[in-house]
Design a protein around this motif. Structure first.
Motif, PDB file in Angstrom:
ATOM      1  N   THR A  35     -31.594  93.516  75.046  1.00 25.73           N
ATOM      2  CA  THR A  35     -30.820  92.322  75.345  1.00 25.73           C
ATOM      3  C   THR A  35     -29.475  92.732  75.929  1.00 25.73           C
ATOM      4  OG1 THR A  35     -29.945  92.294  73.073  1.00 25.73           O
ATOM      5  CG2 THR A  35     -31.877  90.928  73.525  1.00 25.73           C
ATOM      6  N   LYS A  36     -28.770  91.766  76.498  1.00 29.14           N
ATOM      7  CA  LYS A  36     -27.465  92.035  77.104  1.00 29.14           C
ATOM      8  C   LYS A  36     -26.460  91.015  76.585  1.00 29.14           C
ATOM      9  CE  LYS A  36     -26.639  90.960  81.409  1.00 29.14           C
ATOM     10  NZ  LYS A  36     -26.539  90.913  82.885  1.00 29.14           N
ATOM     11  N   ASP A  37     -25.318  91.512  76.108  1.00 30.74           N
ATOM     12  CA  ASP A  37     -24.265  90.639  75.604  1.00 30.74           C
ATOM     13  C   ASP A  37     -23.753  89.751  76.739  1.00 30.74           C
ATOM     14  OD1 ASP A  37     -21.389  89.850  74.957  1.00 30.74           O
ATOM     15  OD2 ASP A  37     -21.992  90.784  73.069  1.00 30.74           O
ATOM     16  N   PRO A  38     -23.726  88.426  76.554  1.00 35.36           N
ATOM     17  CA  PRO A  38     -23.320  87.536  77.642  1.00 35.36           C
ATOM     18  C   PRO A  38     -21.836  87.638  77.994  1.00 35.36           C
ATOM     19  CG  PRO A  38     -23.579  86.290  75.616  1.00 35.36           C
ATOM     20  CD  PRO A  38     -24.071  87.679  75.330  1.00 35.36           C
ATOM     21  N   ASP A  39     -21.023  88.187  77.105  1.00 36.65           N
ATOM     22  CA  ASP A  39     -19.585  88.293  77.351  1.00 36.65           C
ATOM     23  C   ASP A  39     -19.178  89.642  77.923  1.00 36.65           C
ATOM     24  OD1 ASP A  39     -19.129  85.705  76.279  1.00 36.65           O
ATOM     25  OD2 ASP A  39     -19.181  86.550  74.246  1.00 36.65           O
ATOM     26  N   THR A  40     -19.852  90.713  77.483  1.00 38.42           N
ATOM     27  CA  THR A  40     -19.412  92.072  77.844  1.00 38.42           C
ATOM     28  C   THR A  40     -20.395  92.828  78.723  1.00 38.42           C
ATOM     29  OG1 THR A  40     -20.426  93.062  75.882  1.00 38.42           O
ATOM     30  CG2 THR A  40     -18.172  92.228  75.654  1.00 38.42           C
ATOM     31  N   ASP A  41     -21.626  92.308  78.860  1.00 29.41           N
ATOM     32  CA  ASP A  41     -22.711  92.987  79.576  1.00 29.41           C
ATOM     33  C   ASP A  41     -23.174  94.262  78.868  1.00 29.41           C
ATOM     34  OD1 ASP A  41     -22.926  91.077  81.518  1.00 29.41           O
ATOM     35  OD2 ASP A  41     -21.732  92.149  83.009  1.00 29.41           O
ATOM     36  N   ILE A  42     -22.713  94.485  77.639  1.00 35.36           N
ATOM     37  CA  ILE A  42     -23.184  95.633  76.859  1.00 35.36           C
ATOM     38  C   ILE A  42     -24.651  95.430  76.516  1.00 35.36           C
ATOM     39  CG2 ILE A  42     -23.050  96.689  74.560  1.00 35.36           C
ATOM     40  CD1 ILE A  42     -20.024  96.444  74.745  1.00 35.36           C
ATOM     41  N   HIS A  43     -25.445  96.487  76.741  1.00 34.89           N
ATOM     42  CA  HIS A  43     -26.873  96.409  76.461  1.00 34.89           C
ATOM     43  C   HIS A  43     -27.183  96.906  75.054  1.00 34.89           C
ATOM     44  CE1 HIS A  43     -27.458  95.545  80.698  1.00 34.89           C
ATOM     45  NE2 HIS A  43     -28.756  95.370  80.467  1.00 34.89           N
ATOM     46  N   ASN A  44     -28.101  96.209  74.419  1.00 34.96           N
ATOM     47  CA  ASN A  44     -28.586  96.640  73.116  1.00 34.96           C
ATOM     48  C   ASN A  44     -30.067  96.956  73.207  1.00 34.96           C
ATOM     49  OD1 ASN A  44     -28.621  96.998  70.180  1.00 34.96           O
ATOM     50  ND2 ASN A  44     -29.869  95.142  70.224  1.00 34.96           N
ATOM     51  N   LEU A  45     -30.467  98.065  72.619  1.00 33.51           N
ATOM     52  CA  LEU A  45     -31.866  98.455  72.528  1.00 33.51           C
ATOM     53  C   LEU A  45     -32.204  98.574  71.048  1.00 33.51           C
ATOM     54  CD1 LEU A  45     -30.624  99.778  75.246  1.00 33.51           C
ATOM     55  CD2 LEU A  45     -32.689 101.178  75.227  1.00 33.51           C
ATOM     56  N   SER A  46     -33.183  97.832  70.589  1.00 36.15           N
ATOM     57  CA  SER A  46     -33.542  97.856  69.181  1.00 36.15           C
ATOM     58  C   SER A  46     -35.053  97.823  69.011  1.00 36.15           C
ATOM     59  CB  SER A  46     -32.931  96.672  68.430  1.00 36.15           C
ATOM     60  OG  SER A  46     -31.524  96.782  68.362  1.00 36.15           O
ATOM     61  N   VAL A  47     -35.505  98.396  67.891  1.00 42.27           N
ATOM     62  CA  VAL A  47     -36.931  98.384  67.566  1.00 42.27           C
ATOM     63  C   VAL A  47     -37.182  97.282  66.546  1.00 42.27           C
ATOM     64  CG1 VAL A  47     -38.866  99.694  66.618  1.00 42.27           C
ATOM     65  CG2 VAL A  47     -37.148 100.854  68.028  1.00 42.27           C
ATOM     66  N   TYR A  48     -37.859  96.233  66.979  1.00 40.39           N
ATOM     67  CA  TYR A  48     -38.277  95.161  66.090  1.00 40.39           C
ATOM     68  C   TYR A  48     -39.791  95.057  66.156  1.00 40.39           C
ATOM     69  CZ  TYR A  48     -33.423  93.779  67.044  1.00 40.39           C
ATOM     70  OH  TYR A  48     -32.053  93.774  67.211  1.00 40.39           O
ATOM     71  N   ARG A  49     -40.408  94.721  65.057  1.00 40.17           N
ATOM     72  CA  ARG A  49     -41.849  94.470  65.130  1.00 40.17           C
ATOM     73  C   ARG A  49     -42.072  93.164  65.891  1.00 40.17           C
ATOM     74  NH1 ARG A  49     -41.753  92.985  58.868  1.00 40.17           N
ATOM     75  NH2 ARG A  49     -42.308  90.768  58.952  1.00 40.17           N
ATOM     76  N   ILE A  50     -43.120  93.135  66.691  1.00 38.32           N
ATOM     77  CA  ILE A  50     -43.379  91.972  67.552  1.00 38.32           C
ATOM     78  C   ILE A  50     -44.845  91.594  67.418  1.00 38.32           C
ATOM     79  CG2 ILE A  50     -43.389  91.122  69.930  1.00 38.32           C
ATOM     80  CD1 ILE A  50     -41.107  93.101  70.498  1.00 38.32           C
ATOM     81  N   GLN A  51     -45.086  90.404  66.928  1.00 38.87           N
ATOM     82  CA  GLN A  51     -46.449  89.925  66.686  1.00 38.87           C
ATOM     83  C   GLN A  51     -46.981  89.205  67.923  1.00 38.87           C
ATOM     84  OE1 GLN A  51     -46.885  87.369  63.251  1.00 38.87           O
ATOM     85  NE2 GLN A  51     -48.852  86.565  63.968  1.00 38.87           N
ATOM     86  N   ILE A  52     -48.078  89.711  68.460  1.00 38.57           N
ATOM     87  CA  ILE A  52     -48.692  89.090  69.634  1.00 38.57           C
ATOM     88  C   ILE A  52     -49.440  87.830  69.207  1.00 38.57           C
ATOM     89  CG2 ILE A  52     -50.460  89.370  71.409  1.00 38.57           C
ATOM     90  CD1 ILE A  52     -49.682  92.311  71.574  1.00 38.57           C
ATOM     91  N   ILE A  53     -49.160  86.727  69.902  1.00 39.08           N
ATOM     92  CA  ILE A  53     -49.792  85.438  69.606  1.00 39.08           C
ATOM     93  C   ILE A  53     -50.927  85.149  70.586  1.00 39.08           C
ATOM     94  CG2 ILE A  53     -49.436  82.949  69.363  1.00 39.08           C
ATOM     95  CD1 ILE A  53     -48.114  84.675  67.212  1.00 39.08           C
ATOM     96  N   ASN A  54     -50.629  85.341  71.858  1.00 44.47           N
ATOM     97  CA  ASN A  54     -51.632  85.099  72.899  1.00 44.47           C
ATOM     98  C   ASN A  54     -51.240  85.905  74.138  1.00 44.47           C
ATOM     99  OD1 ASN A  54     -49.611  83.504  74.307  1.00 44.47           O
ATOM    100  ND2 ASN A  54     -50.110  81.811  72.925  1.00 44.47           N
TER     101      ASN A  54
ATOM    102  N   GLN B 241     -33.921  90.140  62.470  1.00 49.06           N
ATOM    103  CA  GLN B 241     -33.268  89.515  61.325  1.00 49.06           C
ATOM    104  C   GLN B 241     -31.855  89.078  61.688  1.00 49.06           C
ATOM    105  OE1 GLN B 241     -34.767  93.189  59.779  1.00 49.06           O
ATOM    106  NE2 GLN B 241     -34.887  92.282  57.752  1.00 49.06           N
ATOM    107  N   ALA B 242     -31.276  88.240  60.856  1.00 52.44           N
ATOM    108  CA  ALA B 242     -30.008  87.585  61.180  1.00 52.44           C
ATOM    109  C   ALA B 242     -28.880  88.559  61.471  1.00 52.44           C
ATOM    110  CB  ALA B 242     -29.607  86.642  60.041  1.00 52.44           C
ATOM    111  N   PHE B 243     -28.879  89.728  60.826  1.00 55.13           N
ATOM    112  CA  PHE B 243     -27.781  90.675  60.983  1.00 55.13           C
ATOM    113  C   PHE B 243     -28.075  91.747  62.031  1.00 55.13           C
ATOM    114  CE2 PHE B 243     -30.472  91.631  57.352  1.00 55.13           C
ATOM    115  CZ  PHE B 243     -30.944  92.893  57.666  1.00 55.13           C
ATOM    116  N   LYS B 244     -29.219  91.671  62.686  1.00 55.54           N
ATOM    117  CA  LYS B 244     -29.569  92.649  63.716  1.00 55.54           C
ATOM    118  C   LYS B 244     -28.865  92.302  65.032  1.00 55.54           C
ATOM    119  CE  LYS B 244     -32.485  95.024  61.175  1.00 55.54           C
ATOM    120  NZ  LYS B 244     -32.227  96.417  60.787  1.00 55.54           N
ATOM    121  N   ARG B 245     -28.665  93.338  65.859  1.00 56.47           N
ATOM    122  CA  ARG B 245     -27.885  93.134  67.076  1.00 56.47           C
ATOM    123  C   ARG B 245     -28.537  92.155  68.043  1.00 56.47           C
ATOM    124  NH1 ARG B 245     -24.988  98.701  69.076  1.00 56.47           N
ATOM    125  NH2 ARG B 245     -24.987  97.499  70.991  1.00 56.47           N
ATOM    126  N   GLY B 246     -29.864  92.149  68.108  1.00 56.80           N
ATOM    127  CA  GLY B 246     -30.541  91.193  68.978  1.00 56.80           C
ATOM    128  C   GLY B 246     -30.265  89.763  68.570  1.00 56.80           C
TER     129      GLY B 246
END
Length: 481
Positions: free
Chosen positions: A155-174, A183-188
């Protein structure tokens, strides 16, 4: 050393005879995860699965971070602290705050070489590819479905353009939708809230899979807020990351194996889970936002990176140990009396932390506890143990001795209620809020104890020397008999 990409790393390990290639057909449904877990428990090197049932043309790699030894290979040193110590030494003469130092690195000390570099991509758009065609794995029998387990959400911060790279589990739906477990406290999630404050509910996102292991490690690391993770990856690599800008303005590694371009829709919350996580329990279902796929880019003969989680020590435990070593010098900048720390692999990274300090004044151990609970990922620690500098934090027996000999429970134990904890912790009744425990296992000053600390027993030096000489002869004679 810096690897160009995942394939460069694979070839590096192959030449060292430390790559296990599996040519039997395996399924993404439980089989890859089970084999990977067993390999990690046995400290086997990375696994490259060459034949995936129903996913012709794909290969899957797992177990890249198979032990602490894997990080010695990746970084070319068995003293991981030296990586950040070298970097910090360049900042030591600059009289500004730590975060200001990090934010202004490029201008202050000319570290342009560690900044991301625009490059043409190795991947190309695949108009027929979708989420359902990715060899995402199912890890445990009661998981809600197949998951991306070591894909990187950017993701990219809308104010600073700083990029964040994080590992989150992602459940495929379709084919076009997946649920992102940030989670609420994660950078994403924090970045998403900044967009929401601007009344933007569709957050531009890229999800990439299959990058050089230093970038993957960076994505899984608790890099301080406000610091671009591409720059931090450049610090660890010693050179900048090659990046390509997507149509949604997100920068992605140019040599990634798979790139998913799209957005996270904050208005579309779906029930994610259950999922068997690193705590060794199933996380109950909860609501998280949905990723909407717009474009897919892949490399020829793509390699898909996955991990298998469960009871420790698996890959996440060894990532935690590497974080412990690499981030120790940064922690010392913020807590100068800190000597060493141990995040035990069976302590689940955010469960237990052991810290040694140079103690100069009464109440210092409790002050250090509070400081550590205010630092990034350490803020999630459930239990903090503070010991004196002569206690080896990596020797659990020494730590147990310090607790047994130095702790009066009424005086030396701190319990904090209604504090932020790891929401995956199955013992927490109302996640993410729970309680924390601090143990002051240092020797006490008179002000803390009400009396002088007793004198420690010590051998007479002359007697000890004579005893050693006699005993060494006895041992030598005994061993030769």
């Amino acid at each position: 050393m810096a690897f160009k990409d995942l394939r460069d790393y694979i070839e590096f390990m192959r030449k060292r005879n430390k790559l296990i290639e599996i040519n039997e057909e395996v399924s993404v449904d439980l089989e890859i995860a089970e084999i990977t877990r067993r390999a990690t428990y046995n400290h086997l090197p990375p696994l490259l699965f060459n034949k995936i049932v129903n996913f012709e043309g794909w290969r899957v790699i797992s177990n890249i971070f198979y032990s602490i030894e894997s990080f010695y290979e990746i970084f070319g040193t068995n003293r991981l602290e030296s990586i950040s110590e070298k970097f910090i030494s360049n900042l030591s003469e600059i009289p500004i705050t730590f975060i200001d130092k990090l934010k202004s690195l490029k201008d202050i000390i000319g570290l342009g070489k560690i900044m991301p570099r625009a490059r043409s991509p190795n991947f190309k758009e695949d108009y027929f590819m979708n989420l359902a065609k990715l060899p995402a794995i199912k890890t445990w029998p009661k998981d809600a479905g197949r998951y991306l387990t070591f894909s990187i959400t950017i993701t990219k911060d809308p104010d600073t353009d700083i990029h964040n790279l994080s590992v989150y589990r992602i459940q495929i739906i379709n084919e076009k939708e997946a649920i992102v477990h940030w989670q609420a406290f994660k950078r994403g999630s924090i970045t998403a809230r900044k967009y929401l404050e601007k009344n933007i509910t569709k957050i531009p996102v890229a999800i990439v899979t299959g990058v050089d292991p230093v970038i993957a490690f960076t994505a899984a690391s608790p890099v301080p807020h406000g610091l671009d993770k591409y720059m931090f990856a450049g610090i660890l690599r010693g050179e900048g990351v090659d990046v390509t800008k997507l149509d949604n303005q997100i920068l992605v590694p140019s040599h990634a194996e798979v790139v998913l371009e799209g957005y996270v829709d904050l208005n579309d919350m779906r029930l994610e889970g259950p999922f068997g996580d690193h705590m060794g329990y199933y996380t109950p279902p909860d609501y998280y936002p949905t990723f909407k796929l717009e474009r897919v880019y892949i490399r020829d003969e793509p390699i898909f990176h996955v991990t298998s989680v469960g009871k420790p020590p698996l890959e996440d435990a060894w990532i935690g140990k590497a974080v412990e070593r690499i981030f120790l010098p940064f922690a010392k900048m913020l807590v100068p009396e800190l000597v060493d720390m141990n995040l035990p692999e069976y302590g689940l990274f955010t469960g237990i932390g052991i810290f040694s300090i140079k103690k100069y004044y009464p109440g210092q151990a409790k002050r250090v506890m509070m400081a550590l609970w205010g630092i990034g990922q350490l803020s999630l620690l459930k239990i903090i143990i503070i010991v004196d500098q002569d206690i080896n934090v990596h020797d659990i027996n020494q730590v147990m001795y310090a607790i047994a000999a130095h702790v009066d429970p009424k005086r030396d134990i701190v319990i904090i209620d209604n504090a932020l904890t790891d929401s995956l912790d199955p013992s927490v009744p109302s996640p993410p809020l729970g309680s924390k425990l601090g143990i002051d296992a240092t020797r006490k000053f008179k002000e803390e104890m009400g009396k002088e600390w007793p004198e420690e027993v010590k051998s007479d030096e002359k007697i000890a020397k004579k005893a050693e000489q006699i005993l060494s002869k006895i041992i030598k004679k005994y061993q030769s008999s």
